[in-house]
Design a protein around this motif. Structure first.
Motif, PDB file in Angstrom:
ATOM      1  N   PRO A   1      -2.291   7.876  -9.914  1.00 19.17           N
ATOM      2  CA  PRO A   1      -1.050   7.695  -9.145  1.00 19.17           C
ATOM      3  C   PRO A   1      -0.333   6.424  -9.569  1.00 19.17           C
ATOM      4  O   PRO A   1      -0.937   5.463 -10.038  1.00 19.17           O
ATOM      5  CB  PRO A   1      -1.542   7.603  -7.704  1.00 19.17           C
ATOM      6  N   LEU A   2       0.983   6.429  -9.384  1.00 20.61           N
ATOM      7  CA  LEU A   2       1.745   5.208  -9.602  1.00 20.61           C
ATOM      8  C   LEU A   2       1.324   4.157  -8.571  1.00 20.61           C
ATOM      9  O   LEU A   2       1.007   4.485  -7.431  1.00 20.61           O
ATOM     10  CB  LEU A   2       3.240   5.486  -9.464  1.00 20.61           C
ATOM     11  N   PRO A   3       1.339   2.888  -8.940  1.00 27.93           N
ATOM     12  CA  PRO A   3       0.883   1.861  -7.994  1.00 27.93           C
ATOM     13  C   PRO A   3       1.932   1.494  -6.961  1.00 27.93           C
ATOM     14  O   PRO A   3       3.138   1.637  -7.185  1.00 27.93           O
ATOM     15  CB  PRO A   3       0.603   0.661  -8.907  1.00 27.93           C
ATOM     16  N   VAL A   4       1.474   0.998  -5.825  1.00 29.26           N
ATOM     17  CA  VAL A   4       2.317   0.256  -4.910  1.00 29.26           C
ATOM     18  C   VAL A   4       2.440  -1.148  -5.487  1.00 29.26           C
ATOM     19  O   VAL A   4       1.433  -1.804  -5.774  1.00 29.26           O
ATOM     20  CB  VAL A   4       1.717   0.206  -3.495  1.00 29.26           C
ATOM     21  N   LEU A   5       3.647  -1.623  -5.681  1.00 30.23           N
ATOM     22  CA  LEU A   5       3.885  -2.917  -6.301  1.00 30.23           C
ATOM     23  C   LEU A   5       4.075  -3.980  -5.215  1.00 30.23           C
ATOM     24  O   LEU A   5       4.945  -3.855  -4.356  1.00 30.23           O
ATOM     25  CB  LEU A   5       5.111  -2.851  -7.204  1.00 30.23           C
ATOM     26  N   ILE A   6       3.267  -5.037  -5.268  1.00 30.16           N
ATOM     27  CA  ILE A   6       3.288  -6.101  -4.269  1.00 30.16           C
ATOM     28  C   ILE A   6       3.972  -7.321  -4.867  1.00 30.16           C
ATOM     29  O   ILE A   6       3.524  -7.843  -5.904  1.00 30.16           O
ATOM     30  CB  ILE A   6       1.861  -6.492  -3.847  1.00 30.16           C
ATOM     31  N   THR A   7       5.046  -7.787  -4.239  1.00 31.36           N
ATOM     32  CA  THR A   7       5.677  -9.021  -4.701  1.00 31.36           C
ATOM     33  C   THR A   7       4.937 -10.229  -4.122  1.00 31.36           C
ATOM     34  O   THR A   7       4.350 -10.158  -3.042  1.00 31.36           O
ATOM     35  CB  THR A   7       7.155  -9.095  -4.295  1.00 31.36           C
TER      36      THR A   7
ATOM     37  N   GLY B   1      16.917   3.408   4.700  1.00 26.56           N
ATOM     38  CA  GLY B   1      18.234   3.481   4.077  1.00 26.56           C
ATOM     39  C   GLY B   1      18.254   3.159   2.597  1.00 26.56           C
ATOM     40  O   GLY B   1      19.297   3.306   1.951  1.00 26.56           O
ATOM     41  N   LEU B   2      17.133   2.702   2.035  1.00 27.18           N
ATOM     42  CA  LEU B   2      17.073   2.372   0.616  1.00 27.18           C
ATOM     43  C   LEU B   2      16.727   3.608  -0.210  1.00 27.18           C
ATOM     44  O   LEU B   2      16.099   4.547   0.290  1.00 27.18           O
ATOM     45  CB  LEU B   2      16.008   1.287   0.370  1.00 27.18           C
ATOM     46  N   PRO B   3      17.074   3.607  -1.504  1.00 25.58           N
ATOM     47  CA  PRO B   3      16.688   4.729  -2.357  1.00 25.58           C
ATOM     48  C   PRO B   3      15.240   4.648  -2.831  1.00 25.58           C
ATOM     49  O   PRO B   3      14.810   5.460  -3.649  1.00 25.58           O
ATOM     50  CB  PRO B   3      17.663   4.604  -3.544  1.00 25.58           C
ATOM     51  N   PHE B   4      14.496   3.671  -2.341  1.00 22.81           N
ATOM     52  CA  PHE B   4      13.080   3.525  -2.669  1.00 22.81           C
ATOM     53  C   PHE B   4      12.342   3.119  -1.398  1.00 22.81           C
ATOM     54  O   PHE B   4      12.950   2.739  -0.403  1.00 22.81           O
ATOM     55  CB  PHE B   4      12.865   2.484  -3.782  1.00 22.81           C
ATOM     56  N   ILE B   5      11.024   3.203  -1.439  1.00 27.14           N
ATOM     57  CA  ILE B   5      10.197   2.864  -0.279  1.00 27.14           C
ATOM     58  C   ILE B   5       9.868   1.379  -0.327  1.00 27.14           C
ATOM     59  O   ILE B   5       9.396   0.860  -1.338  1.00 27.14           O
ATOM     60  CB  ILE B   5       8.908   3.699  -0.282  1.00 27.14           C
ATOM     61  N   ARG B   6      10.121   0.694   0.797  1.00 29.61           N
ATOM     62  CA  ARG B   6       9.755  -0.722   0.899  1.00 29.61           C
ATOM     63  C   ARG B   6       9.126  -1.007   2.251  1.00 29.61           C
ATOM     64  O   ARG B   6       9.669  -0.652   3.290  1.00 29.61           O
ATOM     65  CB  ARG B   6      10.979  -1.613   0.714  1.00 29.61           C
ATOM     66  N   THR B   7       7.964  -1.645   2.214  1.00 34.83           N
ATOM     67  CA  THR B   7       7.306  -2.123   3.419  1.00 34.83           C
ATOM     68  C   THR B   7       6.953  -3.595   3.233  1.00 34.83           C
ATOM     69  O   THR B   7       6.996  -4.127   2.124  1.00 34.83           O
ATOM     70  CB  THR B   7       6.013  -1.337   3.714  1.00 34.83           C
ATOM     71  N   SER B   8       6.593  -4.245   4.326  1.00 29.81           N
ATOM     72  CA  SER B   8       6.097  -5.617   4.251  1.00 29.81           C
ATOM     73  C   SER B   8       5.311  -5.906   5.518  1.00 29.81           C
ATOM     74  O   SER B   8       5.459  -5.214   6.528  1.00 29.81           O
ATOM     75  CB  SER B   8       7.251  -6.616   4.098  1.00 29.81           C
ATOM     76  N   PRO B   9       4.482  -6.947   5.492  1.00 33.65           N
ATOM     77  CA  PRO B   9       3.802  -7.336   6.736  1.00 33.65           C
ATOM     78  C   PRO B   9       4.808  -7.850   7.754  1.00 33.65           C
ATOM     79  O   PRO B   9       5.879  -8.356   7.397  1.00 33.65           O
ATOM     80  CB  PRO B   9       2.839  -8.445   6.275  1.00 33.65           C
TER      81      PRO B   9
ATOM     82  N   SER C   1      -1.985  -6.926   8.535  1.00 35.24           N
ATOM     83  CA  SER C   1      -0.617  -6.404   8.481  1.00 35.24           C
ATOM     84  C   SER C   1      -0.229  -6.052   7.049  1.00 35.24           C
ATOM     85  O   SER C   1       0.417  -5.028   6.809  1.00 35.24           O
ATOM     86  CB  SER C   1       0.367  -7.416   9.068  1.00 35.24           C
ATOM     87  N   MET C   2      -0.626  -6.869   6.079  1.00 31.81           N
ATOM     88  CA  MET C   2      -0.367  -6.548   4.673  1.00 31.81           C
ATOM     89  C   MET C   2      -1.125  -5.294   4.259  1.00 31.81           C
ATOM     90  O   MET C   2      -0.591  -4.424   3.560  1.00 31.81           O
ATOM     91  CB  MET C   2      -0.755  -7.725   3.782  1.00 31.81           C
ATOM     92  N   THR C   3      -2.365  -5.174   4.704  1.00 31.17           N
ATOM     93  CA  THR C   3      -3.157  -3.977   4.401  1.00 31.17           C
ATOM     94  C   THR C   3      -2.471  -2.726   4.929  1.00 31.17           C
ATOM     95  O   THR C   3      -2.347  -1.716   4.229  1.00 31.17           O
ATOM     96  CB  THR C   3      -4.566  -4.110   5.019  1.00 31.17           C
ATOM     97  N   GLU C   4      -2.013  -2.794   6.179  1.00 31.65           N
ATOM     98  CA  GLU C   4      -1.338  -1.641   6.773  1.00 31.65           C
ATOM     99  C   GLU C   4      -0.006  -1.363   6.080  1.00 31.65           C
ATOM    100  O   GLU C   4       0.402  -0.204   5.945  1.00 31.65           O
ATOM    101  CB  GLU C   4      -1.123  -1.867   8.265  1.00 31.65           C
ATOM    102  N   ALA C   5       0.686  -2.408   5.636  1.00 34.18           N
ATOM    103  CA  ALA C   5       1.960  -2.217   4.934  1.00 34.18           C
ATOM    104  C   ALA C   5       1.748  -1.496   3.610  1.00 34.18           C
ATOM    105  O   ALA C   5       2.517  -0.596   3.246  1.00 34.18           O
ATOM    106  CB  ALA C   5       2.635  -3.567   4.707  1.00 34.18           C
ATOM    107  N   ILE C   6       0.716  -1.877   2.873  1.00 34.36           N
ATOM    108  CA  ILE C   6       0.424  -1.206   1.600  1.00 34.36           C
ATOM    109  C   ILE C   6      -0.031   0.225   1.852  1.00 34.36           C
ATOM    110  O   ILE C   6       0.394   1.160   1.161  1.00 34.36           O
ATOM    111  CB  ILE C   6      -0.643  -1.991   0.815  1.00 34.36           C
ATOM    112  N   ARG C   7      -0.871   0.407   2.850  1.00 32.77           N
ATOM    113  CA  ARG C   7      -1.344   1.755   3.171  1.00 32.77           C
ATOM    114  C   ARG C   7      -0.189   2.674   3.559  1.00 32.77           C
ATOM    115  O   ARG C   7      -0.102   3.823   3.107  1.00 32.77           O
ATOM    116  CB  ARG C   7      -2.363   1.684   4.311  1.00 32.77           C
TER     117      ARG C   7
END
Length: 325
Positions: free
Chosen positions: A5-11, A284-292, A310-316
């Motif tokens: 799978p493609l990765p979730v990218l964490i800034t 509303g974005l054309p991509f998925i974004r989450t954060s803690p 919170s970061m764990t849940e955001a990535i999940r």
């Protein structure tokens, strides 16, 4: 070709805050179930971190179970924990822009952003946006309206106005803004959360939702008529409701998301109910974004006590929304 799978990218977020350490904690918790990669300066990671440099994100899947995949981005300043270095401000901003480009071009499944420190970005790079959400909307395109949602198992809330002074809310809160926020929320709950016909509850602006005009006219003048119009268009939507009775357990059972009129009206209930596991989701974005659902926590950065939940849940959640989990 690969079936990974493609990765979730964490800034990386603010290097002097807890972002690097909670990213490592989240990777440790999810390494066997979620493919992820971190973008930032590896010098800012905790010393004991198991990490491996990658040059492209398609290498992350082969690495993630054994080490945190790191896409390097060199910063100019130091990262003394608890004290932002203004020389890092431009790097923080550039990492976000680079990450958005990687997600937009299909190299990552979703974006999960570590907390930034807005004053540090203003001081160091004259950052022109009120916050992360607004900057991501600008990166997505001029016609993109980004909407902030805070989500947990207990509650989803959406503030219509976000990072502005309370005295400015009545002027900024317009029928057009409320309608657009409701429509984006409705669409993304349906399309990205799989809720076929979302149930929305809208808070009033004033105490007791104006109490028939005794405590404010906005509810009578335009909020209630607008909600009636949207209900007539087929939405399951109620309001304006008194905010002080919207968030107990029985009330929450009646809706999928609460639309609130200003920042604290939305964030106080969710942070009270589920401080550690709340997730910030940008709609509303054309991509998925989450954060803690917290900030840089300078006071505990580098002490090894930051809670990565919170970061764990955001990535999940990002992986789940992208179909990568």
């Amino acid at each position: 070709m690969t079936d990974r799978p493609l990765p979730v990218l964490i800034t990386c977020g603010e290097p002097a805050g807890i972002g690097p350490e909670i990213a490592v904690g989240a990777w440790s918790a999810l390494r066997d179930t979620v493919c992820m990669a971190w973008i930032g300066d590896p010098r800012h990671l905790p010393d004991e971190t198991q990490w491996q440099e990658i040059s492209t994100l398609d290498q992350a899947g082969a690495v993630c179970a054994e080490a945190l995949p790191v896409l390097p981005h060199r910063f100019d300043g130091t990262a003394d924990k608890g004290e932002a270095d203004p020389r890092n401000a431009q790097g923080v901003i550039d990492v976000i822009a680079r990450a958005v480009d990687l997600v937009n071009t299909g190299q990552a499944a979703a974006l999960c952003t570590a907390p930034i420190h807005k004053k540090a970005l203003i001081d160091g790079a004259d950052f022109q946006y009120p916050g992360h959400t607004e900057y991501l909307g600008a990166l997505a395109g001029q016609n993109t309206r980004a909407v902030m949602m805070l989500a947990s198992e207990a509650l989803r809330v959406i503030p219509v106005t976000i990072h502005i002074a309370l005295q400015d809310v009545p002027q900024e809160l317009t029928p057009e803004l409320l309608r657009e926020t409701v429509e984006i929320t409705h669409r993304d709950l349906r399309d990205r959360f799989g809720i076929a016909n979302p149930r929305l509850a809208v808070a009033g602006l004033n105490p007791h939702a104006g109490e028939g005009g005794a405590m404010g006219q906005e509810e009578l003048d335009w909020i209630a008529p607008l909600i009636r119009d949207m209900a007539g268009e087929g939405m399951q939507i109620r309001g304006p409701l008194p905010a002080d009775t919207m968030f107990h357990a029985a009330a929450r059972a009646g809706y999928d998301a609460a639309i609130c009129m200003y920042h604290d009206q939305a964030l106080i209930p969710i942070k009270t109910l589920d401080f550690d596991q709340g997730v910030n989701v940008t709609l509303g974005l054309p991509f998925i974004r989450t954060s803690p659902d917290h900030g840089t926590a300078f006071d505990i950065a580098g002490k090894g006590i930051a809670n990565p939940l919170s970061m764990t849940e955001a990535i999940r959640l990002a992986a789940r929304m992208a179909g990568a989990l």
